[in-house]
Write a protein that holds these residues in place. Structure first.
Motif, PDB file in Angstrom:
ATOM      1  N   UNK A 172     -31.294   0.111-109.822  1.00 39.49           N
ATOM      2  CA  UNK A 172     -32.382  -0.743-110.295  1.00 39.49           C
ATOM      3  C   UNK A 172     -33.553   0.105-110.794  1.00 39.49           C
ATOM      4  N   UNK A 173     -33.857   1.173-110.092  1.00 41.25           N
ATOM      5  CA  UNK A 173     -34.943   2.063-110.510  1.00 41.25           C
ATOM      6  C   UNK A 173     -34.639   2.687-111.869  1.00 41.25           C
ATOM      7  N   UNK A 174     -33.381   3.028-112.111  1.00 38.93           N
ATOM      8  CA  UNK A 174     -32.998   3.605-113.399  1.00 38.93           C
ATOM      9  C   UNK A 174     -33.201   2.602-114.521  1.00 38.93           C
ATOM     10  N   UNK A 175     -32.852   1.366-114.286  1.00 43.55           N
ATOM     11  CA  UNK A 175     -33.046   0.336-115.309  1.00 43.55           C
ATOM     12  C   UNK A 175     -34.532   0.099-115.548  1.00 43.55           C
ATOM     13  N   UNK A 176     -35.320   0.111-114.500  1.00 42.31           N
ATOM     14  CA  UNK A 176     -36.754  -0.111-114.655  1.00 42.31           C
ATOM     15  C   UNK A 176     -37.436   1.044-115.384  1.00 42.31           C
ATOM     16  N   UNK A 177     -37.145   2.265-114.983  1.00 44.77           N
ATOM     17  CA  UNK A 177     -37.883   3.417-115.520  1.00 44.77           C
ATOM     18  C   UNK A 177     -37.305   3.958-116.815  1.00 44.77           C
ATOM     19  N   UNK A 178     -35.987   3.794-116.998  1.00 44.27           N
ATOM     20  CA  UNK A 178     -35.273   4.377-118.140  1.00 44.27           C
ATOM     21  C   UNK A 178     -35.385   5.898-118.158  1.00 44.27           C
ATOM     22  N   UNK A 179     -35.713   6.490-117.047  1.00 46.01           N
ATOM     23  CA  UNK A 179     -35.901   7.937-116.976  1.00 46.01           C
ATOM     24  C   UNK A 179     -35.305   8.455-115.677  1.00 46.01           C
ATOM     25  N   UNK A 180     -34.189   9.187-115.764  1.00 44.64           N
ATOM     26  CA  UNK A 180     -33.552   9.672-114.541  1.00 44.64           C
ATOM     27  C   UNK A 180     -34.478  10.541-113.690  1.00 44.64           C
ATOM     28  N   UNK A 181     -35.439  11.190-114.310  1.00 45.93           N
ATOM     29  CA  UNK A 181     -36.369  12.029-113.574  1.00 45.93           C
ATOM     30  C   UNK A 181     -37.327  11.241-112.694  1.00 45.93           C
ATOM     31  N   UNK A 182     -37.514   9.961-112.993  1.00 42.19           N
ATOM     32  CA  UNK A 182     -38.433   9.130-112.222  1.00 42.19           C
ATOM     33  C   UNK A 182     -37.737   8.294-111.159  1.00 42.19           C
ATOM     34  N   UNK A 183     -36.408   8.240-111.185  1.00 45.91           N
ATOM     35  CA  UNK A 183     -35.662   7.378-110.276  1.00 45.91           C
ATOM     36  C   UNK A 183     -35.935   7.718-108.813  1.00 45.91           C
ATOM     37  N   UNK A 184     -35.759   8.984-108.455  1.00 50.12           N
ATOM     38  CA  UNK A 184     -35.928   9.365-107.043  1.00 50.12           C
ATOM     39  C   UNK A 184     -37.355   9.126-106.569  1.00 50.12           C
ATOM     40  N   UNK A 185     -38.339   9.380-107.440  1.00 53.00           N
ATOM     41  CA  UNK A 185     -39.730   9.141-107.052  1.00 53.00           C
ATOM     42  C   UNK A 185     -39.965   7.658-106.759  1.00 53.00           C
ATOM     43  N   UNK A 186     -39.441   6.787-107.639  1.00 55.94           N
ATOM     44  CA  UNK A 186     -39.623   5.351-107.441  1.00 55.94           C
ATOM     45  C   UNK A 186     -38.900   4.873-106.177  1.00 55.94           C
ATOM     46  N   UNK A 187     -37.688   5.343-105.959  1.00 51.89           N
ATOM     47  CA  UNK A 187     -36.940   4.942-104.764  1.00 51.89           C
ATOM     48  C   UNK A 187     -37.649   5.438-103.505  1.00 51.89           C
ATOM     49  N   UNK A 188     -38.104   6.676-103.527  1.00 50.08           N
ATOM     50  CA  UNK A 188     -38.801   7.221-102.351  1.00 50.08           C
ATOM     51  C   UNK A 188     -40.082   6.435-102.064  1.00 50.08           C
ATOM     52  N   UNK A 189     -40.855   6.146-103.098  1.00 51.49           N
ATOM     53  CA  UNK A 189     -42.085   5.374-102.910  1.00 51.49           C
ATOM     54  C   UNK A 189     -41.771   3.971-102.397  1.00 51.49           C
ATOM     55  N   UNK A 190     -40.717   3.373-102.920  1.00 55.11           N
ATOM     56  CA  UNK A 190     -40.317   2.032-102.480  1.00 55.11           C
ATOM     57  C   UNK A 190     -39.898   2.028-101.020  1.00 55.11           C
ATOM     58  N   UNK A 191     -39.120   3.022-100.632  1.00 55.63           N
ATOM     59  CA  UNK A 191     -38.687   3.097 -99.231  1.00 55.63           C
ATOM     60  C   UNK A 191     -39.866   3.362 -98.295  1.00 55.63           C
ATOM     61  N   UNK A 192     -40.796   4.186 -98.743  1.00 59.20           N
ATOM     62  CA  UNK A 192     -41.991   4.435 -97.931  1.00 59.20           C
ATOM     63  C   UNK A 192     -42.783   3.138 -97.742  1.00 59.20           C
ATOM     64  N   UNK A 193     -42.915   2.359 -98.822  1.00 56.41           N
ATOM     65  CA  UNK A 193     -43.623   1.071 -98.713  1.00 56.41           C
ATOM     66  C   UNK A 193     -42.861   0.099 -97.814  1.00 56.41           C
ATOM     67  N   UNK A 194     -41.537   0.114 -97.929  1.00 56.94           N
ATOM     68  CA  UNK A 194     -40.722  -0.769 -97.087  1.00 56.94           C
ATOM     69  C   UNK A 194     -40.908  -0.431 -95.615  1.00 56.94           C
ATOM     70  N   UNK A 195     -40.879   0.857 -95.294  1.00 57.06           N
ATOM     71  CA  UNK A 195     -41.061   1.264 -93.902  1.00 57.06           C
ATOM     72  C   UNK A 195     -42.466   0.933 -93.406  1.00 57.06           C
ATOM     73  N   UNK A 196     -43.459   1.167 -94.269  1.00 57.82           N
ATOM     74  CA  UNK A 196     -44.837   0.864 -93.879  1.00 57.82           C
ATOM     75  C   UNK A 196     -45.049  -0.635 -93.689  1.00 57.82           C
ATOM     76  N   UNK A 197     -44.361  -1.425 -94.474  1.00 52.07           N
ATOM     77  CA  UNK A 197     -44.521  -2.877 -94.387  1.00 52.07           C
ATOM     78  C   UNK A 197     -43.361  -3.566 -93.711  1.00 52.07           C
ATOM     79  N   UNK A 198     -42.666  -2.851 -92.844  1.00 53.71           N
ATOM     80  CA  UNK A 198     -41.455  -3.393 -92.218  1.00 53.71           C
ATOM     81  C   UNK A 198     -41.711  -4.670 -91.426  1.00 53.71           C
ATOM     82  N   UNK A 199     -42.939  -4.872 -90.998  1.00 56.47           N
ATOM     83  CA  UNK A 199     -43.247  -6.094 -90.247  1.00 56.47           C
ATOM     84  C   UNK A 199     -43.172  -7.332 -91.126  1.00 56.47           C
ATOM     85  N   UNK A 200     -43.239  -7.151 -92.461  1.00 61.87           N
ATOM     86  CA  UNK A 200     -43.179  -8.317 -93.349  1.00 61.87           C
ATOM     87  C   UNK A 200     -41.747  -8.769 -93.622  1.00 61.87           C
TER      88      UNK A 200
END
Length: 173
Positions: A15-43
């Motif tokens: 999904x990150x690849x489709x959103x960014x269209x840039x393989x170099x940004x995929x891992x950054x987006x996934x990492x940021x998303x997972x960090x937000x998920x963990x931080x907001x796990x109570x939701x």
């Protein structure tokens, strides 16, 4: 407490690849998303669809970053890297065709491209997509139908007239 989220990482990467269209940004987006998920796990509500929740966070993280940075998105040149590993060599013709499909998919407008990926690759229902993107289910159905028509048309040589091209790419809000 969240269940094991690591099994959803491949879906987040796609999904990150489709959103960014840039393989170099995929891992950054996934990492940021997972960090937000963990931080907001109570939701996260136990019993709800964890994958949809994580994809929604990925979508919102991308949109927030795009608005904040207004980064110009570039084309994609990674078809060989996205094909599943195989013990048999991939035929060159298959690789070329896969690259053409990815290029044509990426040429679709953002709304259509995202919905096509979520429906076809991630096998999400219309309702799940509508809830995740916070849009009406009819809009999901319309965009998906138009994305399929546009992609099929591109694969067959493209719409013949400018009116057909505009109709194929028209988005309903």
């Amino acid at each position: 407490m969240l269940p094991d989220i690591t099994r959803h990482i491949p879906a987040l990467r796609r999904y990150a690849l489709v959103l960014t269209r840039d393989p170099g940004q995929v891992e950054d987006l996934v990492q940021e998303s997972l960090a937000r998920a963990l931080a907001g796990s109570r939701s996260w509500r136990p019993g709800s669809d964890l994958r949809a929740w994580l994809l929604s966070i990925t979508h919102n993280t991308f949109v927030s970053g795009w608005r904040r940075e207004q980064v110009a998105r570039t084309g994609l040149e990674l078809v060989a890297d996205t094909l599943p590993p195989s013990s048999q060599p991939v035929l060159p013709d298959l690789r070329v065709e896969a690259k053409q499909v990815v290029e044509r998919l990426l040429s679709l407008p953002d709304g259509m491209r995202e919905i096509l990926l979520l429906a076809v690759v991630e096998e999400m229902s219309y309702r799940e997509i509508a809830d995740m993107l916070n849009i009406p289910m009819g809009t999901v159905m319309s965009r998906l139908a138009r994305a399929r028509v546009a992609l099929r048309s591109q694969m067959e040589g493209g719409p013949a007239t400018p009116e057909e091209r505009r109709a194929a790419f028209k988005l309903v809000e």
